[in-house]
Design a protein around this motif. Structure first.
Motif, PDB file in Angstrom:
ATOM      1  N   VAL A   1       0.858  -1.184   0.000  1.00 48.55           N
ATOM      2  CA  VAL A   1       0.000   0.000   0.000  1.00 48.55           C
ATOM      3  C   VAL A   1       0.894   1.234   0.000  1.00 48.55           C
ATOM      4  N   THR A   2       0.553   2.210  -0.811  1.00 47.63           N
ATOM      5  CA  THR A   2       1.309   3.461  -0.871  1.00 47.63           C
ATOM      6  C   THR A   2       0.364   4.635  -0.574  1.00 47.63           C
ATOM      7  N   GLY A   3       0.908   5.849  -0.608  1.00 51.72           N
ATOM      8  CA  GLY A   3       0.100   7.042  -0.372  1.00 51.72           C
ATOM      9  C   GLY A   3       0.038   7.401   1.090  1.00 51.72           C
ATOM     10  N   GLY A   4      -1.045   8.026   1.474  1.00 48.36           N
ATOM     11  CA  GLY A   4      -1.209   8.456   2.858  1.00 48.36           C
ATOM     12  C   GLY A   4      -0.690   9.860   3.098  1.00 48.36           C
ATOM     13  N   ASP A   5      -0.963  10.377   4.289  1.00 50.13           N
ATOM     14  CA  ASP A   5      -0.527  11.713   4.664  1.00 50.13           C
ATOM     15  C   ASP A   5       0.926  11.694   5.147  1.00 50.13           C
ATOM     16  N   THR A   6       1.419  12.861   5.498  1.00 52.66           N
ATOM     17  CA  THR A   6       2.830  12.979   5.861  1.00 52.66           C
ATOM     18  C   THR A   6       3.136  12.431   7.247  1.00 52.66           C
TER      19      THR A   6
ATOM     20  N   ALA B   1      -4.498  13.539  10.550  1.00 51.15           N
ATOM     21  CA  ALA B   1      -3.880  12.981   9.349  1.00 51.15           C
ATOM     22  C   ALA B   1      -3.476  11.543   9.643  1.00 51.15           C
ATOM     23  N   THR B   2      -3.314  10.765   8.569  1.00 47.76           N
ATOM     24  CA  THR B   2      -2.971   9.347   8.695  1.00 47.76           C
ATOM     25  C   THR B   2      -1.841   9.004   7.745  1.00 47.76           C
ATOM     26  N   GLY B   3      -0.694   8.679   8.281  1.00 44.85           N
ATOM     27  CA  GLY B   3       0.448   8.282   7.471  1.00 44.85           C
ATOM     28  C   GLY B   3       0.568   6.773   7.396  1.00 44.85           C
ATOM     29  N   LEU B   4       1.426   6.306   6.516  1.00 42.97           N
ATOM     30  CA  LEU B   4       1.694   4.876   6.419  1.00 42.97           C
ATOM     31  C   LEU B   4       2.347   4.374   7.705  1.00 42.97           C
ATOM     32  N   PRO B   5       2.171   3.109   8.040  1.00 43.12           N
ATOM     33  CA  PRO B   5       2.827   2.555   9.224  1.00 43.12           C
ATOM     34  C   PRO B   5       4.340   2.671   9.131  1.00 43.12           C
ATOM     35  N   ARG B   6       4.982   2.669  10.295  1.00 50.35           N
ATOM     36  CA  ARG B   6       6.432   2.795  10.347  1.00 50.35           C
ATOM     37  C   ARG B   6       7.126   1.440  10.376  1.00 50.35           C
ATOM     38  N   SER B   7       6.462   0.416  10.896  1.00 46.31           N
ATOM     39  CA  SER B   7       7.129  -0.876  11.081  1.00 46.31           C
ATOM     40  C   SER B   7       6.637  -1.893  10.064  1.00 46.31           C
ATOM     41  N   SER B   8       5.419  -2.371  10.223  1.00 48.76           N
ATOM     42  CA  SER B   8       4.860  -3.384   9.338  1.00 48.76           C
ATOM     43  C   SER B   8       3.847  -2.719   8.418  1.00 48.76           C
ATOM     44  N   SER B   9       4.249  -2.431   7.185  1.00 52.54           N
ATOM     45  CA  SER B   9       3.415  -1.635   6.284  1.00 52.54           C
ATOM     46  C   SER B   9       2.118  -2.347   5.935  1.00 52.54           C
ATOM     47  N   PHE B  10       1.090  -1.561   5.589  1.00 54.23           N
ATOM     48  CA  PHE B  10      -0.154  -2.146   5.112  1.00 54.23           C
ATOM     49  C   PHE B  10       0.081  -2.858   3.784  1.00 54.23           C
TER      50      PHE B  10
ATOM     51  N   ALA C   1      -7.774   4.989  13.551  1.00 52.55           N
ATOM     52  CA  ALA C   1      -7.105   5.420  12.313  1.00 52.55           C
ATOM     53  C   ALA C   1      -8.154   5.655  11.234  1.00 52.55           C
ATOM     54  N   ALA C   2      -8.182   6.849  10.676  1.00 55.69           N
ATOM     55  CA  ALA C   2      -9.124   7.203   9.617  1.00 55.69           C
ATOM     56  C   ALA C   2      -8.435   7.160   8.264  1.00 55.69           C
ATOM     57  N   SER C   3      -9.242   7.122   7.200  1.00 54.62           N
ATOM     58  CA  SER C   3      -8.672   7.215   5.855  1.00 54.62           C
ATOM     59  C   SER C   3      -7.970   8.556   5.706  1.00 54.62           C
ATOM     60  N   PRO C   4      -6.768   8.552   5.157  1.00 49.25           N
ATOM     61  CA  PRO C   4      -6.002   9.804   5.065  1.00 49.25           C
ATOM     62  C   PRO C   4      -6.607  10.768   4.058  1.00 49.25           C
ATOM     63  N   LYS C   5      -6.196  12.037   4.168  1.00 48.77           N
ATOM     64  CA  LYS C   5      -6.627  13.039   3.193  1.00 48.77           C
ATOM     65  C   LYS C   5      -6.020  12.740   1.821  1.00 48.77           C
ATOM     66  N   THR C   6      -4.787  12.227   1.801  1.00 42.74           N
ATOM     67  CA  THR C   6      -4.160  11.717   0.578  1.00 42.74           C
ATOM     68  C   THR C   6      -4.349  10.210   0.590  1.00 42.74           C
TER      69      THR C   6
ATOM     70  N   LEU D   1      -7.871   2.689  -1.272  1.00 45.95           N
ATOM     71  CA  LEU D   1      -8.436   1.958  -0.154  1.00 45.95           C
ATOM     72  C   LEU D   1      -9.521   2.786   0.508  1.00 45.95           C
ATOM     73  N   ALA D   2     -10.588   2.140   0.892  1.00 48.49           N
ATOM     74  CA  ALA D   2     -11.676   2.795   1.610  1.00 48.49           C
ATOM     75  C   ALA D   2     -11.695   2.286   3.048  1.00 48.49           C
ATOM     76  N   GLY D   3     -12.629   2.830   3.839  1.00 50.98           N
ATOM     77  CA  GLY D   3     -12.770   2.389   5.227  1.00 50.98           C
ATOM     78  C   GLY D   3     -12.061   3.305   6.189  1.00 50.98           C
ATOM     79  N   GLY D   4     -11.875   2.845   7.395  1.00 54.52           N
ATOM     80  CA  GLY D   4     -11.207   3.622   8.421  1.00 54.52           C
ATOM     81  C   GLY D   4     -12.168   4.096   9.487  1.00 54.52           C
ATOM     82  N   ASP D   5     -11.608   4.492  10.625  1.00 56.88           N
ATOM     83  CA  ASP D   5     -12.404   5.021  11.728  1.00 56.88           C
ATOM     84  C   ASP D   5     -12.827   6.458  11.433  1.00 56.88           C
TER      85      ASP D   5
END
Length: 565
Positions: free
Chosen positions: A168-173, A332-341, A501-506, A374-378
């Motif tokens: 998975v790529t993208g996400g906020d900063t 904002a919601t960024g990509l995980p730091r350890s185990s990526s989605f 965790a909500a869906s990011p703006k990006t 990707l859709a979904g999120g809190d």
């Protein structure tokens, strides 16, 4: 915290008043030398990571030691809270799953590490708790085989025979909750009688007289209850941070507060004049507090600092924006730091082939590559937190007994681990109802206990503080995430929230090469009986992976609650 050599005359515990090492958020300015000198004269220093001589600040050094780093054996570093949030030390509570790998927050990574006051932790992103991230399209295939016979001249679509995790790529900063910025100050001197203050360098401040050690005007404290201002000591010096409007005229009750915070949180002008008529206190309902990033800011310390918004777009004077105190920033919601989605795909045709021509039947065609969101999120992105009311100091209290303006039950952050006479760590401990009758009268069994013999303290281990929702007030035009319900404001004080965790703006996306054209539902079977690749319809596939929790970048502190007056 690293042990320190406590000097014989060092003082930390101030009884019912705030101890040396207490950290408060401050909505005034700390930019100029004169502003810093004024605060230093009152016994407070800016949490900017600066270096102090141990013999010049013996009380503060005895309180915090080198938990925030040092550059030599003769100095120690102040907390550097620019761009970060404050999190309660986990203290083995198990709410901070990465507590063991926290790093030093001082220069070059110096200072306390692991599950200790002063340690630093970057943001993380876990899967949503209620509505997981997922992608929906024709992403799964039936009869996962290719045609095995015939003399076709076309090129087959080939499938990948194993389950493949697509990144998975993208996400906020970064991952963060809704927040308002403030400077952070630390109490560096014990209480003394009113006297002329001195700067850190030893020079005269300005000849003014100050009650040294008292929380300065423009700073905020928190309480897990809604005060009754007609009979509560808070009314003498504090007002709730609900965006209320006050007169900005000299001689008015709140003019001293206006002199400190100005219109950073909004206001209005006089008719036909640039003079300020009204100013607003910060509106912290639903909000978390974040340190003003300052010059330290970089990719790890509020990467969106320059695009922060004004807190009151509904007012004539909208307040500060950008990298300043009182500015607003949504979650904002960024990509995980350890185990990526990842998205697990089974038997997907990663090997790109032009098409598969089976006589009169046209097999699924591939695209040259497609991205899917990707859709979904809190409902929002937030860390584990406790709902409180924020209160801002609007005037000093003169000759009052130190600490008298702080009611039992207020919660403060501190950088010291010293045991205190009138304060206890917010660790969920059981207290005796009779022994702590004043505190029980305020908290009751909101945090647990039988109410007859015992009641519990709030448990801030591994948690953050968040402004609670409001009651009977018009909603702010700014996004405030999902704070505790406003319909039951009184009952909601002291409620915990888990991380989300909500869906990011990006948007989060996945990229798939060789993707079959969705205009073809199926492909035919060859007369030989061998099955060709077949699209069976739209599929929804849930993301996997992620960090152990969702949190913003933070520094560990100890939250304490006043137990006796």
């Amino acid at each position: 915290m690293e042990p320190t050599s406590r000097l014989p005359d060092a003082q930390i515990d101030m009884g019912p008043d705030v101890p040396v090492g207490t950290i408060v958020a401050y909505f005034g300015s700390v930019e100029s030398d004169a502003e810093k000198a004024d605060l230093e004269a009152k016994g407070w220093l800016s949490c900017d990571g600066d270096t102090c001589a141990r013999d010049a600040w013996p009380d503060l050094f005895a309180a915090i030691g080198t938990a925030f780093g040092n550059r030599s054996d003769d100095d120690f570093c102040l907390p550097d809270l620019r761009g970060v949030f404050l999190r309660g030390q986990d203290a083995d509570a198990g709410r901070d799953p990465d507590a063991a790998v926290r790093i030093g927050s001082g220069p070059g990574g110096a200072g306390a590490a692991g599950d200790a006051i002063g340690s630093l932790q970057t943001y993380a992103t876990a899967l949503p708790r209620d509505n997981g991230f997922k992608v929906s399209d024709r992403l799964a295939f039936g009869r996962n085989t290719t045609h095995g016979g015939g003399g076709d001249s076309g090129v087959r679509i080939r499938y990948h025979g194993n389950v493949t995790d697509v990144a998975v790529t993208g996400g906020d900063t970064e991952s963060r909750p809704v927040n308002i910025t403030a400077h952070h100050l630390i109490k560096a001197k014990p209480n003394t009688s009113v006297r002329t203050g001195e700067t850190r360098e030893g020079g005269a401040a300005s000849g003014k007289q100050y009650p040294v050690g008292q929380i300065p005007v423009g700073a905020v404290i928190s309480a897990p209850f809604l005060p009754a201002f007609d009979d509560n000591v808070l009314s003498n010096a504090w007002r709730i941070c609900n965006g209320a409007t006050y007169v900005a005229r000299q001689g008015a009750t709140f003019f001293e507060l206006f002199r400190v915070i100005g219109t950073g949180s909004g206001g209005a002008r006089e008719l036909d004049s640039d003079a300020t008529k009204e100013f607003d206190v910060p509106d912290l309902a639903g909000m978390y507090l974040r340190g003003v990033p300052g010059e330290r800011a970089g990719v790890e310390f509020d990467p969106d600092r320059d695009t922060r918004l004004s807190p009151r777009p509904d007012r004539e004077i909208k307040g500060n924006s950008g990298n300043t105190a009182a500015s607003y920033e949504t979650w904002a919601t960024g990509l995980p730091r350890s185990s990526s989605f990842v998205i697990p795909l089974k038997s997907f045709p990663f090997n790109a082939s032009p098409n598969y021509d089976a006589g009169s039947a046209t097999a699924a065609r591939y695209r040259t590559g497609s991205s899917f969101s990707l859709a979904g999120g809190d409902a929002e992105t937030r860390p584990a937190s406790l709902a409180v009311n924020w209160h801002i100091r609007f005037q000093p209290t003169g000759g009052q007994t130190p600490g008298a303006e702080l009611p039992v039950g207020v919660i403060l952050a501190t950088a010291t681990d010293i045991e205190l006479e009138n304060w206890k760590t917010c660790d969920g401990a059981d207290l005796d109802v009779r022994e702590y009758a004043s505190l029980f009268a305020v908290l009751g069994t909101r945090f647990g206990g039988d109410g007859d013999t015992t009641f519990k303290l709030p448990d801030m281990r591994g948690r953050f503080l968040r402004g609670a929702g409001r009651r009977g007030e018009e909603a702010s035009p700014l996004d405030r995430g999902d704070p505790p319900a406003v319909e039951a404001f009184d009952e909601q004080m002291g409620l915990y929230q888990d991380h989300g965790a909500a869906s990011p703006k990006t948007p989060f996306t996945i990229y798939l090469p060789g993707y079959p054209d969705t205009s073809k539902d199926n492909v035919a079977s060859w007369p030989s009986g061998s099955d060709v690749l077949k699209i069976t319809g739209d599929k929804t596939i849930a993301a996997q992976g992620g960090d152990a929790e969702t949190r913003p970048i933070n520094v560990s502190v100890r939250f304490i609650i006043k137990t006796r007056s």
